[in-house]
Design an enzyme around this catalytic site. Structure first.
Site, PDB file in Angstrom:
ATOM      1  N   TYR A 159       0.840  -1.209   0.000  1.00  0.00           N
ATOM      2  CA  TYR A 159       0.000   0.000   0.000  1.00  0.00           C
ATOM      3  C   TYR A 159       0.873   1.257   0.000  1.00  0.00           C
ATOM      4  O   TYR A 159       0.676   2.162  -0.816  1.00  0.00           O
ATOM      5  CB  TYR A 159      -0.924  -0.031   1.222  1.00  0.00           C
ATOM      6  CG  TYR A 159      -1.720   1.238   1.452  1.00  0.00           C
ATOM      7  CD1 TYR A 159      -2.560   1.757   0.455  1.00  0.00           C
ATOM      8  CD2 TYR A 159      -1.649   1.910   2.672  1.00  0.00           C
ATOM      9  CE1 TYR A 159      -3.291   2.923   0.679  1.00  0.00           C
ATOM     10  CE2 TYR A 159      -2.376   3.066   2.904  1.00  0.00           C
ATOM     11  CZ  TYR A 159      -3.193   3.577   1.902  1.00  0.00           C
ATOM     12  OH  TYR A 159      -3.906   4.734   2.126  1.00  0.00           O
TER      13      TYR A 159
HETATM   14  P1  NAP Z   1     -12.891   4.909   1.534  1.00  0.00           P
HETATM   15  O1  NAP Z   1     -13.753   5.351   2.652  1.00  0.00           O
HETATM   16  O2  NAP Z   1     -12.643   3.448   1.345  1.00  0.00           O
HETATM   17  O3  NAP Z   1     -13.447   5.537   0.163  1.00  0.00           O
HETATM   18  C1  NAP Z   1     -12.774   5.213  -1.013  1.00  0.00           C
HETATM   19  C2  NAP Z   1     -13.325   6.051  -2.137  1.00  0.00           C
HETATM   20  O4  NAP Z   1     -12.534   5.757  -3.310  1.00  0.00           O
HETATM   21  C3  NAP Z   1     -14.753   5.735  -2.467  1.00  0.00           C
HETATM   22  O5  NAP Z   1     -15.413   6.908  -2.859  1.00  0.00           O
HETATM   23  C4  NAP Z   1     -14.624   4.774  -3.651  1.00  0.00           C
HETATM   24  O6  NAP Z   1     -15.702   4.822  -4.577  1.00  0.00           O
HETATM   25  C5  NAP Z   1     -13.400   5.343  -4.339  1.00  0.00           C
HETATM   26  N1  NAP Z   1     -12.755   4.365  -5.199  1.00  0.00           N
HETATM   27  C6  NAP Z   1     -12.179   3.187  -4.862  1.00  0.00           C
HETATM   28  N2  NAP Z   1     -11.703   2.577  -5.955  1.00  0.00           N
HETATM   29  C7  NAP Z   1     -11.972   3.382  -7.007  1.00  0.00           C
HETATM   30  C8  NAP Z   1     -11.739   3.313  -8.398  1.00  0.00           C
HETATM   31  N3  NAP Z   1     -11.128   2.256  -8.951  1.00  0.00           N
HETATM   32  N4  NAP Z   1     -12.159   4.336  -9.185  1.00  0.00           N
HETATM   33  C9  NAP Z   1     -12.789   5.408  -8.645  1.00  0.00           C
HETATM   34  N5  NAP Z   1     -13.039   5.535  -7.337  1.00  0.00           N
HETATM   35  C10 NAP Z   1     -12.643   4.532  -6.527  1.00  0.00           C
HETATM   36  O7  NAP Z   1     -11.428   5.561   1.658  1.00  0.00           O
HETATM   37  P2  NAP Z   1     -10.919   6.864   2.448  1.00  0.00           P
HETATM   38  O8  NAP Z   1     -10.460   6.434   3.779  1.00  0.00           O
HETATM   39  O9  NAP Z   1     -11.895   7.968   2.306  1.00  0.00           O
HETATM   40  O10 NAP Z   1      -9.595   7.159   1.597  1.00  0.00           O
HETATM   41  C11 NAP Z   1      -9.491   8.253   0.679  1.00  0.00           C
HETATM   42  C12 NAP Z   1      -8.013   8.423   0.341  1.00  0.00           C
HETATM   43  O11 NAP Z   1      -7.286   8.715   1.546  1.00  0.00           O
HETATM   44  C13 NAP Z   1      -7.368   7.191  -0.257  1.00  0.00           C
HETATM   45  O12 NAP Z   1      -6.471   7.557  -1.274  1.00  0.00           O
HETATM   46  C14 NAP Z   1      -6.628   6.578   0.919  1.00  0.00           C
HETATM   47  O13 NAP Z   1      -5.543   5.789   0.491  1.00  0.00           O
HETATM   48  C15 NAP Z   1      -6.191   7.816   1.671  1.00  0.00           C
HETATM   49  N6  NAP Z   1      -5.911   7.630   3.091  1.00  0.00           N
HETATM   50  C16 NAP Z   1      -6.874   7.205   3.962  1.00  0.00           C
HETATM   51  C17 NAP Z   1      -6.553   7.050   5.306  1.00  0.00           C
HETATM   52  C18 NAP Z   1      -7.555   6.612   6.344  1.00  0.00           C
HETATM   53  O14 NAP Z   1      -7.156   6.356   7.507  1.00  0.00           O
HETATM   54  N7  NAP Z   1      -8.851   6.504   6.023  1.00  0.00           N
HETATM   55  C19 NAP Z   1      -5.245   7.332   5.759  1.00  0.00           C
HETATM   56  C20 NAP Z   1      -4.293   7.758   4.834  1.00  0.00           C
HETATM   57  C21 NAP Z   1      -4.644   7.905   3.508  1.00  0.00           C
HETATM   58  P3  NAP Z   1     -17.053   3.877  -4.416  1.00  0.00           P
HETATM   59  O15 NAP Z   1     -17.675   4.316  -3.122  1.00  0.00           O
HETATM   60  O16 NAP Z   1     -17.881   4.259  -5.583  1.00  0.00           O
HETATM   61  O17 NAP Z   1     -16.597   2.483  -4.414  1.00  0.00           O
END
Ligand code: NAP
Length: 255
Positions: A159
């Site tokens: 990741y």
């Molecule tokens: P999340 O709740 O799992 O939401 C993921 C989002 O990405 C959803 O809107 C999903 O769309 C979309 N997505 C996934 N695969 C996709 C694809 N192939 N094409 C287009 N859209 C896609 O994740 P999150 O926690 O909000 O994470 C957002 C970003 O922050 C990510 O890049 C993640 O790596 C980063 N991040 C998160 C954390 C954390 O602790 N949460 C920490 C560090 C970094 P659908 O709903 O339509 O499936």
């Protein structure tokens, strides 16, 4: 109107992965400041439609939802074309869509490795490529990475590897787009309360205690707090911040 309450009035923003979590909070934040927002989603059409209705329901707000798998070039081309077709311009692109799977490297299935590099790395490349081609002069690009590329916790090799590449893309792209007054920055969230954190075990009791202990402010981040940092970077106040990687994590990482 371009007053203090609507600093992004007249601007058009595209946010990938905006149906849920951090992307949704970013899209809502930019819309609250007056931007028209293109809400990208992959599977969760209902959540994307709900957000569009929410934005349109607040006075001047405007948004459209566009389905696109960021790992698919044809979908990404369509996503950016839909933005231009609807609004005639593009000022802000937030590359946020992501997928995470945690396991020791030796136990990581190849299909999970492939999925992370497809969504996170290839997806960021395809979106940044279209952003570079379509965004107007003076525009803003923000990529969402993770503090994991600095923290290097066990289980995150693939990741973090998939995200480290996009940090490098941004360092170079900022040079390439500087002559057009386009800034390119990275925002690296810490542990943030979303579906992804749940899916990766971050709310299991042992993990939650470890995270709280690691975080000087002693709690999880909220999606709206990540969105506030992105909002700063894409506004006039953020104009001189370029080629940076901003940790938004309650104090875990200090560069
Ligand atoms: P999340 O709740 O799992 O939401 C993921 C989002 O990405 C959803 O809107 C999903 O769309 C979309 N997505 C996934 N695969 C996709 C694809 N192939 N094409 C287009 N859209 C896609 O994740 P999150 O926690 O909000 O994470 C957002 C970003 O922050 C990510 O890049 C993640 O790596 C980063 N991040 C998160 C954390 C954390 O602790 N949460 C920490 C560090 C970094 P659908 O709903 O339509 O499936």
């Amino acid at each position: 109107m371009n007053d203090a309450a609507s600093p992004l009035a007249g601007k058009v923003a595209l946010v990938t992965g905006a149906s849920r979590g951090i992307g949704r909070a970013i899209a809502a934040r930019l819309a609250r400041s007056g931007a028209a927002v293109v809400v990208n989603y992959a599977t969760d059409e209902r959540s994307a439609a709900d957000l569009v209705a929410e934005i349109r329901g607040t006075g001047d707000g405007d948004a459209i939802a566009v389905r696109a798998d960021v790992a698919c070039d044809a979908d990404v081309v369509h996503l950016f074309e839909a933005a231009i077709a609807r609004y005639g311009r593009l000022d802000i692109v937030v590359v946020n869509a992501g997928y995470a799977y945690f396991a020791p490297l030796a136990e990581t299935p190849l299909d999970e490795f492939d999925r992370m590099f497809a969504v996170n790395t290839r997806g960021a490349f395809l979106c940044l490529r279209q952003a570079a081609r379509q965004i107007g002069d003076g525009g803003r690009i923000v990529c969402i990475s993770t503090i994991g590329t600095v923290l290097n916790g066990p289980g995150g090799a693939c990741y973090f590897g998939s995200k480290a590449a996009i940090e490098q893309f941004c360092r170079v792209l900022a040079h390439e787009l500087g002559p057009r007054r386009i800034t390119v920055n990275v925002v690296s969230p810490g542990f943030t309360d979303t579906d992804m954190l749940i899916a990766t075990g971050g709310k299991e009791p042992a993990a939650a205690a470890w995270i709280d202990g690691l975080t000087p402010l002693g709690r999880l981040g909220r999606p709206a707090e990540i969105a506030n940092a992105v909002h700063f970077l894409v506004n006039a106040e953020g104009a001189w911040v370029n080629r940076q990687n901003l940790a938004v994590d309650g104090g875990i990482v200090s560069r």
